[in-house]
Design a protein around this motif. Structure first.
Motif, PDB file in Angstrom:
ATOM      1  N   LYS B  42     -19.381  -4.915  -2.291  1.00 30.27           N
ATOM      2  CA  LYS B  42     -17.947  -5.428  -2.670  1.00 30.27           C
ATOM      3  C   LYS B  42     -18.028  -6.344  -3.829  1.00 30.27           C
ATOM      4  CE  LYS B  42     -14.109  -8.024  -0.105  1.00 30.27           C
ATOM      5  NZ  LYS B  42     -13.779  -8.685   0.785  1.00 30.27           N
ATOM      6  N   ALA B  66     -14.305   2.140  -7.193  1.00 30.71           N
ATOM      7  CA  ALA B  66     -13.725   2.320  -5.768  1.00 30.71           C
ATOM      8  C   ALA B  66     -14.121   3.172  -4.605  1.00 30.71           C
ATOM      9  CB  ALA B  66     -12.206   2.109  -5.834  1.00 30.71           C
ATOM     10  N   ASP B  67     -14.422   4.481  -5.686  1.00 39.70           N
ATOM     11  CA  ASP B  67     -14.928   5.516  -4.948  1.00 39.70           C
ATOM     12  C   ASP B  67     -16.441   5.171  -4.224  1.00 39.70           C
ATOM     13  OD1 ASP B  67     -13.567   8.130  -4.490  1.00 39.70           O
ATOM     14  OD2 ASP B  67     -15.695   8.884  -5.006  1.00 39.70           O
ATOM     15  N   ARG B  70     -16.172   3.077  -1.413  1.00 36.59           N
ATOM     16  CA  ARG B  70     -15.731   3.718  -0.271  1.00 36.59           C
ATOM     17  C   ARG B  70     -16.881   4.352   0.571  1.00 36.59           C
ATOM     18  NH1 ARG B  70     -13.638   8.441   0.880  1.00 36.59           N
ATOM     19  NH2 ARG B  70     -13.841   9.084  -1.213  1.00 36.59           N
ATOM     20  N   GLN B  71     -17.752   4.897  -0.278  1.00 33.44           N
ATOM     21  CA  GLN B  71     -18.885   5.626   0.276  1.00 33.44           C
ATOM     22  C   GLN B  71     -19.886   4.867   0.616  1.00 33.44           C
ATOM     23  OE1 GLN B  71     -20.421   9.221  -1.918  1.00 33.44           O
ATOM     24  NE2 GLN B  71     -18.924   8.484  -3.662  1.00 33.44           N
ATOM     25  N   GLN B  73     -18.943   1.997   2.240  1.00 37.96           N
ATOM     26  CA  GLN B  73     -18.354   1.614   3.410  1.00 37.96           C
ATOM     27  C   GLN B  73     -18.574   2.578   4.650  1.00 37.96           C
ATOM     28  OE1 GLN B  73     -14.194   1.415   2.562  1.00 37.96           O
ATOM     29  NE2 GLN B  73     -13.887  -0.213   3.986  1.00 37.96           N
ATOM     30  N   GLU B  82     -13.251   4.848   7.362  1.00 36.60           N
ATOM     31  CA  GLU B  82     -12.202   5.436   6.595  1.00 36.60           C
ATOM     32  C   GLU B  82     -10.857   5.680   7.165  1.00 36.60           C
ATOM     33  OE1 GLU B  82     -12.877   8.388   3.190  1.00 36.60           O
ATOM     34  OE2 GLU B  82     -14.242   8.852   4.807  1.00 36.60           O
ATOM     35  N   ALA B 110      -5.631   2.939  -2.277  1.00 32.64           N
ATOM     36  CA  ALA B 110      -7.231   2.932  -2.356  1.00 32.64           C
ATOM     37  C   ALA B 110      -7.308   1.325  -2.666  1.00 32.64           C
ATOM     38  CB  ALA B 110      -8.002   3.840  -3.427  1.00 32.64           C
ATOM     39  N   ARG B 113      -6.227  -0.909   0.245  1.00 27.59           N
ATOM     40  CA  ARG B 113      -7.186  -0.799   1.265  1.00 27.59           C
ATOM     41  C   ARG B 113      -8.364  -1.604   1.051  1.00 27.59           C
ATOM     42  NH1 ARG B 113      -5.894   5.449   2.690  1.00 27.59           N
ATOM     43  NH2 ARG B 113      -3.954   4.859   4.298  1.00 27.59           N
ATOM     44  N   TYR B 114      -8.799  -1.607  -0.146  1.00 26.48           N
ATOM     45  CA  TYR B 114      -9.948  -2.426  -0.503  1.00 26.48           C
ATOM     46  C   TYR B 114      -9.742  -3.890  -0.207  1.00 26.48           C
ATOM     47  CZ  TYR B 114     -12.582  -5.526  -3.606  1.00 26.48           C
ATOM     48  OH  TYR B 114     -13.249  -6.847  -3.934  1.00 26.48           O
ATOM     49  N   ARG B 220     -12.102  -7.578   5.480  1.00 26.95           N
ATOM     50  CA  ARG B 220     -13.269  -6.644   5.535  1.00 26.95           C
ATOM     51  C   ARG B 220     -14.473  -7.267   6.581  1.00 26.95           C
ATOM     52  NH1 ARG B 220     -11.880  -1.495   4.924  1.00 26.95           N
ATOM     53  NH2 ARG B 220     -10.595  -1.404   3.042  1.00 26.95           N
TER      54      ARG B 220
END
Lengths: 371, 223
Positions: B42, B66-67, B70-71, B73, B82, B110, B113-114, B220
């Motif tokens: 993060k 961001a991708d 997400r991975q 996460q 997710e 996205a 959500r972050y 988060r």
């Protein structure tokens, strides 16, 4: 008595004078309005977008009713051409959408990572032929009806004394791959497999340039769009832009210009950051045509002694603004970007819901302020 | 291990997907606290966002970073991370009727959500009454309308007008995004407009903060 041919020659010279960065007798106006023209003429979008001959008649009638234009950017419209620029399927009115709803690009991931290998190993042309056949519902079979219609559509405009300015559209591999892969996947490709993407682009650009040269030779247009949509500076870093975008534009623009055709940089989104690079393109043979996102006044500062500038009355001003606001913006464009080296037009395309009186005001403004 | 973790932040910041994910997997296998690992990722993403906001990085950088986050996460917290977070959403989001463009919407979601926002994604070509229905059902404080064609203005206007009528001028805050500007916002009657995906997400987070509905920065960690 002034004949249509006299008018055509007068208007063509006005446009060419602007492209040479000289001052014409007045600023030329060369609009484009696909769906707008259909709505204005009460023709269903489903018919307009699938019948190139009809679209030519509709555009001509529409602009002739709205004032005196020097040229029209496209001679006719054919919805399937959009698939060739973005390797994407479409939602078409009358087929996938209600008959009078606007066509749209349906961006899904049709191209896989292994397709880059196929292009590198087998060549771009075999790839694209298979792609059209297998993934775009035999697109290749649908295109000839458009290409066959272009010469008579150009002639129809000339017969009315209107210059068919840029009936050809070409682009660079970035746009094709970005559309085919879908933007998200493609942007990831630029990070994950940059060498492979570049190798595929290097193969593709050769065939794309050959096709562009062939099209210029056949149609003999005055100008051709060298389109840029997703390749805009605002989306990617300078290092990516300098590697995957500009070198390919340079090759394509130089090829088009070598064929004796003016290259119209039809650039959507914001390209302000990289305007300086465009000075490497052939001087006085290009037209920079932003859509309202690039700072057109900055473009004048950077490119004013190198490229003609065309634009950029924004879509929202034409659809939501008033005649007074449109006139005010056109006056500013004519005075600050023109009167030399400037062609007045909308940004990108006149939107379908533009107010006809606003479009008429844009067209009339060249006589009011541009002489 | 602290050094390893700072390498994770660095790899995300430099948008090196393979490196970031291998470091994450190694850390997790070595028994590192998944929340600490995620916190480092993060931190890297925050650097990317800061540089994006300063104009040093661009949309593609943000999307890919961001991708990667997400991975990370998913690896750190499992597939549940997710989730669509659609129960009691902060934001009901959709591309308006007659428009099927979803790239801008997806990137903005996205980003939201972050920031820890719960977003209910209604998809594309969403009729005005559907927005109103879900705003009512969920009680979401914000409704976001996306559109990239000028025909979308009418659908945005109808949706905002239906919402205002239903809530008699109160109700959720309405935000439009995509091919919009001040005059479109005025025409549509929306409360705010945003062209930039990250700024749209930040705007939502700040609205929720102002109303004391949300603590974005800690969301988060709370999970």
């Amino acid at each position: 008595m002034t004949t249509a041919n006299d008018l055509y020659e007068e208007r063509l010279e006005r446009i060419l004078t602007a492209v040479r960065l000289e001052r014409p007798d007045r600023v030329p106006v060369v609009p484009l309005g696909d769906s707008f023209c259909a709505r204005h003429q009460g023709v269903k979008l489903s018919e307009f977008c699938t019948n190139p001959e009809l679209s030519n008649q509709v555009m001509l009638k529409c602009f002739m009713e709205l004032g005196e234009v020097d040229g029209i950017q496209h001679t006719n419209f054919y919805v399937h051409n959009l698939s060739t620029a973005w390797l994407s399927r479409l939602k078409i009115p009358g087929r996938d959408l209600p008959e009078d709803e606007l066509w749209q690009v349906d961006e899904v991931e049709l191209m896989s990572e292994s397709d880059y290998d196929a292009i590198i190993n087998d060549g771009f042309r075999p790839f694209i032929e298979r792609f059209y056949l297998e993934r775009l519902d035999n697109l290749g079979e649908k295109l000839p009806v458009f290409f066959m219609s272009v010469p008579s559509a150009m002639q129809a405009m000339k017969d009315h004394g209107i210059v068919p300015f840029s009936p050809a559209i070409v682009t660079i591999p970035y746009e094709l791959f970005c559309g085919g892969r879908s933007m998200h996947q493609f942007l990831r490709d630029l990070y994950r497999i940059p060498d492979k993407v570049q190798a595929a682009m290097d193969v593709a650009i050769r065939d794309m340039i050959e096709d562009a040269r062939m099209m210029c030779g056949m149609i003999k247009p005055i100008a051709a769009w060298v389109g840029g949509w997703r390749a805009a500076s605002e989306f990617i870093s300078p290092r990516h832009w300098q590697r995957f975008v500009f070198p390919y534009y340079k090759q394509m623009v130089e090829a088009v210009v070598e064929e004796g055709v003016i290259a119209v940089l039809h650039f959507d989104s914001d390209w302000t950051r990289d305007l300086e690079y465009l000075r490497e393109l052939p001087a006085k043979r290009i037209v920079f045509s932003p859509d309202g996102s690039t700072d057109i006044f900055k473009a004048k500062q950077v490119l004013g002694d190198h490229a003609c500038i065309m634009g950029d009355v924004p879509a929202s001003l034409l659809s939501l603004g008033t005649v007074e606001k449109v006139e005010e913006y056109c006056k500013r464009l004519i005075e600050e970007i023109g009167p030399a080296g400037f062609i007045l037009a909308q940004g990108c395309d006149i939107p379908p819901n533009a107010r006809p009186e606003n479009v008429a005001a844009m067209i009339a403004s060249v006589k009011k302020f541009g002489a | 291990m602290a050094r390893l973790q700072s390498l994770i932040a660095k790899a995300v910041e430099q948008i090196e997907e393979e490196k970031a994910l291998s470091l994450v997997e190694f850390s997790l296998r070595s028994g590192e606290d998944p929340l600490a690992v995620l916190g480092e990722a993060k931190r890297g993403l925050e650097e990317v966002i800061a540089k994006y906001n300063q104009g040093e990085l661009f949309l593609a950088d943000l999307v890919v970073a961001a991708d990667i986050f997400r991975q990370v996460q998913v690896r750190a917290l499992g597939a549940d991370a997710e989730d669509e977070r659609c129960e009691n959403p902060h934001v009901v989001f959709g591309t308006v009727q007659s428009d099927i463009h979803d790239i801008g919407k997806n990137i903005t979601i996205a980003a939201m959500r972050y920031y820890g926002l719960r977003v209910l994604d209604l998809g594309v070509d969403v009729p005005p009454r559907t927005f109103v229905e879900y705003a009512g059902k969920t009680g979401a404080p914000i409704v976001c309308l996306s559109g990239l064609i000028s025909d979308a203005y009418e659908a945005m206007r109808k949706t905002v007008s239906l919402l205002k009528r239903k809530y008699r001028g109160g109700g959720p805050v309405t935000i439009i995004g995509g091919l919009v500007n001040e005059s479109v916002c005025e025409y549509v009657g929306a409360d705010f407009w945003a062209k930039d995906c990250n700024k749209g997400a930040e705007l939502c987070a700040s609205i929720l903060h102002e109303r004391n509905l949300f603590s974005a920065r800690t969301a988060r960690k709370d999970k």
